[in-house]
Design a protein around this motif. Sequence first.
Motif, short mmCIF file in Angstrom:
data_model
loop_
_atom_site.label_atom_id
_atom_site.label_comp_id
_atom_site.label_asym_id
_atom_site.label_seq_id
_atom_site.Cartn_x
_atom_site.Cartn_y
_atom_site.Cartn_z
N GLY A 219 32.37 30.25 64.02
CA GLY A 219 30.93 30.24 64.24
C GLY A 219 30.19 29.84 62.98
N PRO A 220 28.86 29.74 63.06
CA PRO A 220 28.08 29.38 61.88
C PRO A 220 27.95 30.56 60.93
N LEU A 221 27.54 30.31 59.71
CA LEU A 221 27.23 31.39 58.78
C LEU A 221 26.14 32.28 59.40
N PRO A 222 26.10 33.56 59.06
CA PRO A 222 25.01 34.41 59.54
C PRO A 222 23.65 33.78 59.23
N ALA A 223 22.71 33.96 60.14
CA ALA A 223 21.42 33.27 60.05
C ALA A 223 20.72 33.47 58.71
N GLN A 224 20.86 34.69 58.13
CA GLN A 224 20.15 34.99 56.88
C GLN A 224 20.60 34.11 55.72
N ILE A 225 21.83 33.60 55.80
CA ILE A 225 22.37 32.83 54.68
C ILE A 225 22.79 31.42 55.10
N GLN A 226 22.45 31.01 56.30
CA GLN A 226 22.84 29.67 56.75
C GLN A 226 22.15 28.63 55.87
N ASN A 227 22.86 27.56 55.62
CA ASN A 227 22.33 26.47 54.82
C ASN A 227 22.52 25.16 55.56
N TYR A 228 21.45 24.39 55.64
CA TYR A 228 21.51 23.10 56.30
C TYR A 228 21.40 21.99 55.26
N THR A 229 22.26 21.01 55.38
CA THR A 229 22.15 19.82 54.55
C THR A 229 21.57 18.71 55.42
N SER A 230 20.47 18.14 54.95
CA SER A 230 19.83 17.04 55.68
C SER A 230 20.39 15.70 55.21
N TYR A 231 20.37 14.75 56.12
CA TYR A 231 20.88 13.42 55.80
C TYR A 231 19.86 12.36 56.24
N SER A 232 19.65 11.39 55.36
CA SER A 232 18.76 10.29 55.71
C SER A 232 19.45 8.97 55.40
#
Length: 247
Positions: free
Chosen positions: A199-212
């Motif tokens: 599953g994903p990291l817990p919501a409090q510490i989730q990190n998203y990397t954006s891409y362009s």
Amino acid sequence: MRLPAAFAALCIVSGTAVGADLKVLSAGAIEPGLVKVAEQFRKDTGHRARITFNTAPQLEKRISGGEVADVLIAPPGLMDAQVRHNKIEADSHVVVGRVGVGVVVRADANEPDIANLDRFKQSLQSADSLVYNQASTGLYLERMFDLLGIAEPLKSKTTRYANGAQVLEHVIAGKGNEIGFGAITEIRLFESKGLKYVGPLPAQIQNYTSYSAGVLSDAPTPEVARDFVKYLATPASKAAFFAAGIE
């Protein structure tokens, strides 16, 4: 001798008529969606995107080393640096999407409890070993573990690799109570090879990397490159990215 009219016309438009070959340098985390979008672009336009996937540090090294390509797809830090260095056309940017961090174990292993932050920390501390990359995901985890106050006890049982694929291959061949981390999209690619996505990291510490995506200033086929970048932002492309786990 005069050339037949049809052949002469073909020569005038040369490679564009039969389809251009774009060279695309891309971060590996968006591979599942980008491959599908590039194939649809080929069907719709006749132009082929030949994609090389690397980590952000590897992409930076290739560009700074003078490698010539048409399109760069990268996280903000690398993309912004290339804009400042005038290596990306400033008005060609489009946002592709963002990817979160996931937790992974071998297919036959017990799943760690990551239901909330406290249980997540306990699972990490009781694990035999941890494995993650040296790129953006790994750099984030390193900082996050430090902020959570668990970096020191985890350090001695952590293995790092240059990229996500190496991490996942390690987990597949591993043993014991081992926990791996990676971009959710990359984990999904390896699920059929012997991995279990917890599953994903817990919501409090989730990190998203954006891409362009952007067109490189020295692109060999700039017009087609601009069309490809615009194509990445179409509703159909966005739907394909979302289906692959790229929000």
